[in-house]
Design a protein around this motif. Structure first.
Motif, mmCIF file in Angstrom:
data_model
loop_
_atom_site.group_PDB
_atom_site.id
_atom_site.type_symbol
_atom_site.label_atom_id
_atom_site.label_comp_id
_atom_site.label_asym_id
_atom_site.label_seq_id
_atom_site.Cartn_x
_atom_site.Cartn_y
_atom_site.Cartn_z
ATOM 1 N N GLU A 277 0.831 -1.144 0.050
ATOM 2 C CA GLU A 277 0.089 -0.029 -0.145
ATOM 3 C C GLU A 277 0.818 1.110 -0.022
ATOM 4 O OE1 GLU A 277 -2.653 -0.257 3.133
ATOM 5 O OE2 GLU A 277 -3.805 -1.917 2.482
ATOM 6 N N GLY A 278 0.537 2.475 -0.679
ATOM 7 C CA GLY A 278 0.973 3.560 -0.439
ATOM 8 C C GLY A 278 2.278 3.737 -1.345
ATOM 9 N N TYR A 279 2.436 3.090 -2.394
ATOM 10 C CA TYR A 279 3.654 2.997 -2.941
ATOM 11 C C TYR A 279 3.381 3.879 -4.426
ATOM 12 C CZ TYR A 279 1.622 -0.750 -6.061
ATOM 13 O OH TYR A 279 0.589 -1.410 -7.008
ATOM 14 N N VAL A 280 4.557 4.350 -4.820
ATOM 15 C CA VAL A 280 4.260 5.126 -6.320
ATOM 16 C C VAL A 280 4.621 4.232 -7.301
ATOM 17 C CG1 VAL A 280 5.418 7.068 -7.293
ATOM 18 C CG2 VAL A 280 5.355 7.378 -4.891
ATOM 19 N N ASN A 281 3.801 4.257 -8.239
ATOM 20 C CA ASN A 281 3.964 3.362 -9.349
ATOM 21 C C ASN A 281 4.604 3.918 -10.532
ATOM 22 O OD1 ASN A 281 3.516 1.415 -11.300
ATOM 23 N ND2 ASN A 281 1.328 1.311 -11.363
ATOM 24 N N LEU A 282 5.946 3.733 -10.816
ATOM 25 C CA LEU A 282 6.716 4.263 -11.891
ATOM 26 C C LEU A 282 6.660 3.201 -12.957
ATOM 27 C CD1 LEU A 282 9.542 5.998 -10.342
ATOM 28 C CD2 LEU A 282 7.468 6.830 -11.035
ATOM 29 N N THR A 283 5.954 2.297 -13.071
ATOM 30 C CA THR A 283 5.755 1.341 -14.081
ATOM 31 C C THR A 283 4.372 1.579 -15.135
ATOM 32 O OG1 THR A 283 4.138 -0.505 -13.312
ATOM 33 C CG2 THR A 283 6.473 -0.433 -12.985
ATOM 34 N N ILE A 284 3.623 2.610 -14.788
ATOM 35 C CA ILE A 284 2.344 2.929 -15.513
ATOM 36 C C ILE A 284 2.609 3.196 -16.953
ATOM 37 C CG2 ILE A 284 2.126 5.185 -14.601
ATOM 38 C CD1 ILE A 284 -0.706 4.736 -14.195
ATOM 39 N N SER A 285 1.723 2.651 -17.680
ATOM 40 C CA SER A 285 2.086 2.865 -19.352
ATOM 41 C C SER A 285 0.550 3.276 -19.773
ATOM 42 C CB SER A 285 2.564 1.888 -19.844
ATOM 43 O OG SER A 285 1.951 0.415 -19.730
ATOM 44 N N ASN A 286 -0.420 3.224 -19.164
ATOM 45 C CA ASN A 286 -1.704 3.602 -19.432
ATOM 46 C C ASN A 286 -1.964 4.975 -19.530
ATOM 47 O OD1 ASN A 286 -4.460 3.795 -19.992
ATOM 48 N ND2 ASN A 286 -5.191 2.458 -18.403
ATOM 49 N N PRO A 287 -2.217 5.633 -20.700
ATOM 50 C CA PRO A 287 -2.098 7.046 -20.760
ATOM 51 C C PRO A 287 -3.390 7.845 -20.180
ATOM 52 C CG PRO A 287 -2.284 6.043 -23.035
ATOM 53 C CD PRO A 287 -2.000 4.814 -22.088
ATOM 54 N N GLY B 243 8.643 2.015 -1.050
ATOM 55 C CA GLY B 243 7.486 2.506 -1.580
ATOM 56 C C GLY B 243 7.528 2.794 -2.630
ATOM 57 N N VAL B 244 8.311 2.200 -3.929
ATOM 58 C CA VAL B 244 8.375 2.763 -5.258
ATOM 59 C C VAL B 244 8.372 1.503 -6.093
ATOM 60 C CG1 VAL B 244 10.766 3.192 -5.247
ATOM 61 C CG2 VAL B 244 9.306 4.147 -7.115
ATOM 62 N N LEU B 245 7.580 1.413 -7.217
ATOM 63 C CA LEU B 245 7.512 0.004 -7.793
ATOM 64 C C LEU B 245 7.969 0.471 -9.187
ATOM 65 C CD1 LEU B 245 6.421 -2.840 -8.576
ATOM 66 C CD2 LEU B 245 4.388 -1.511 -9.522
ATOM 67 N N VAL B 246 9.236 -0.195 -9.635
ATOM 68 C CA VAL B 246 9.834 -0.287 -11.094
ATOM 69 C C VAL B 246 9.792 -1.584 -11.426
ATOM 70 C CG1 VAL B 246 11.349 1.901 -10.179
ATOM 71 C CG2 VAL B 246 11.919 -0.415 -10.126
ATOM 72 N N TYR B 247 10.248 -1.671 -12.881
ATOM 73 C CA TYR B 247 10.343 -2.859 -13.617
ATOM 74 C C TYR B 247 11.822 -3.315 -13.524
ATOM 75 C CZ TYR B 247 5.792 -2.859 -15.994
ATOM 76 O OH TYR B 247 4.481 -2.974 -16.298
ATOM 77 N N PRO B 248 12.075 -4.348 -13.463
ATOM 78 C CA PRO B 248 13.440 -5.198 -13.453
ATOM 79 C C PRO B 248 13.936 -5.330 -14.784
ATOM 80 C CG PRO B 248 12.087 -6.797 -12.737
ATOM 81 C CD PRO B 248 11.306 -5.692 -12.721
ATOM 82 N N GLY B 249 14.935 -5.132 -15.051
ATOM 83 C CA GLY B 249 15.433 -5.393 -16.424
ATOM 84 C C GLY B 249 15.074 -6.735 -17.112
ATOM 85 N N TYR B 250 15.113 -7.757 -16.415
ATOM 86 C CA TYR B 250 14.936 -9.008 -16.832
ATOM 87 C C TYR B 250 13.514 -9.321 -17.289
ATOM 88 C CZ TYR B 250 12.675 -10.528 -12.264
ATOM 89 O OH TYR B 250 12.163 -10.514 -10.954
ATOM 90 N N LEU C 36 6.218 11.521 -10.525
ATOM 91 C CA LEU C 36 7.583 10.857 -11.045
ATOM 92 C C LEU C 36 8.266 11.329 -10.072
ATOM 93 C CD1 LEU C 36 9.134 9.485 -13.347
ATOM 94 C CD2 LEU C 36 10.135 11.673 -13.883
ATOM 95 N N ARG C 37 8.645 12.966 -9.612
ATOM 96 C CA ARG C 37 9.668 13.613 -8.919
ATOM 97 C C ARG C 37 9.321 12.764 -7.173
ATOM 98 N NH1 ARG C 37 11.725 18.583 -9.913
ATOM 99 N NH2 ARG C 37 12.264 18.821 -8.063
#
Length: 391
Positions: free
Chosen positions: A26-36, A346-353, A374-375
């Motif tokens: 809960e409460g994380y920032v989603n930096l994977t979002i790609s839905n415009p 609390g930040v979600l990113v994609y791993p390179g794999y 993003l900031r």
């Protein structure tokens, strides 16, 4: 009762650990979002007006797509000084459908198609459903010139059952365009071996800064080429399900290719009539969204470029698209990086794999979030790095 299912791909599927962690966090920032459509872009209700047309109540199917829709696509390219005829265009409901059509047309069972590595994880399932083998050719990175095709690896992966080479132009997630030299070399490589090119250009218009050396394949005559794009990206409208294939190449083979594609499309007729009728108006009405997306990805990229200059975290050069790649110190695995960033920062990113990077450690983030979001997410990432003595 036991029913026997197709063995085209293995089942059951299990969610990966990062997905499971994100589902309960809960409460994380989603930096994977790609839905415009979910990132605060200025969609106007007037966009709905383009669908209020009496002609939508009449069904006049055309396997290639309605002429007005195909003509609108051709005009989109002609405005960019790329010569395309409406007769070269075939409408599909999405690029996934387009890949499926092309794999059906070009490949017999267990023929192979070459796809880029790193690359977007879309093709595995489509290839499995079409009984096509995927082979991955490498993209090589240097900071001075960005990502380039490894032609030695491409040659090594090609054999007499290779039917197509897939290009993503610019690539997702690396953001690398095919330069003119590569385009010429690829066309020659494919032509000499009787191999088709499938070129996904959904992000082509989304340059980061000024990019002089980029080549579209949409009007190529050197080898049989199929160029894909659609409203999902260029107008930020994934929900309308409107994409296309433009066929180009030597005159002695494009007619047969277009006839075969038309037959496949006639079997499915999957593109919506109201969307096809609305296509000319959508190209105009959706342009503000395109402008807003382009402005945002450039603003976010400039922010990241300044932040990570001379840093232990390296921002890899991105030329186009909606994503960027950060190279991280190899003090832990990508899996550990992404899980600890989620749980501790609390930040979600994609791993390179996820994108088949050949080595570690990379993470992929979206450039689409609103700038304050993003900031905030990157701020949490930086604080995590500082806490562990990385920055």
């Amino acid at each position: 009762m036991r029913v026997k299912f197709s063995d085209r791909f293995e089942y059951p599927f299990f969610p990966n650990r990062l997905f499971e962690l994100a589902s309960s966090a809960e409460g994380y920032v989603n930096l994977t979002i790609s839905n415009p459509t979910t990132v605060g872009l200025p969609y106007e209700e007037s966009l709905l007006d383009v669908f209020l047309e009496r002609d939508n109540l009449v069904y006049r199917p055309d396997a290639r797509g309605l002429e007005r829709a195909r003509r609108a696509v051709a005009e989109y390219y002609n405005r960019r000084n790329l010569s395309v005829s409406a007769d070269d265009v075939l409408i599909t409901a999405g690029t996934g459908d387009a890949y499926s059509y092309l794999f059906k047309m070009l490949c017999n069972a267990y023929d192979n198609v070459l796809v880029p590595q790193p690359g977007y994880p879309l093709f595995d399932h489509i290839a499995a459903l079409e009984l096509v083998e995927l082979r991955k050719y490498e993209l090589d990175y240097s900071h001075s010139r960005g990502w380039r095709i490894d032609f030695f690896d491409l040659e090594k992966k090609t054999d007499n059952r290779t039917r197509a080479i897939v290009l993503i132009n610019p690539n997702n997630p690396t953001g690398s365009y095919v330069c003119r030299y590569e385009a010429e070399s690829l066309a020659r490589f494919a032509s000499e071996r009787g191999i088709a090119l499938i070129v996904d250009e959904v992000f082509f218009d989304f340059c980061i800064g000024f990019v002089a050396d980029r080549a579209s394949f949409v009007a190529s005559t050197d080898c049989l080429s199929f160029t894909l794009s659609g409203f999902s990206k260029i107008l930020g409208l994934p929900q309308v399900k409107f994409s296309w294939i433009v066929t180009s190449g030597p005159s002695d083979c494009i007619s047969e290719a277009k006839e075969r594609l038309e037959l496949i499309s006639d079997t499915y007729l999957s593109a919506s009539v109201p969307v096809q009728n609305a296509a000319p108006a959508l190209f105009t009405a959706g342009h503000p969204i395109f402008g807003a997306i382009k402005e945002r990805i450039n603003e976010n990229y400039v922010f990241l470029d300044k932040l990570f200059a001379d840093s232990a975290v390296r921002l890899l050069r991105t030329y186009g698209g909606w994503s960027c790649v950060l190279e991280l110190p190899r003090i832990m695995s990508e899996e550990e990086w992404t899980e600890r960033l989620l749980l501790e920062a609390g930040v979600l990113v994609y791993p390179g794999y996820f994108f088949d990077f050949i080595r570690e450690a990379y993470i992929v983030i979206s450039l689409l979030p609103e700038h304050p979001v993003l900031r905030e997410g990157i701020g949490r990432f930086v604080d995590f790095c500082k806490k562990h003595g990385i920055m």
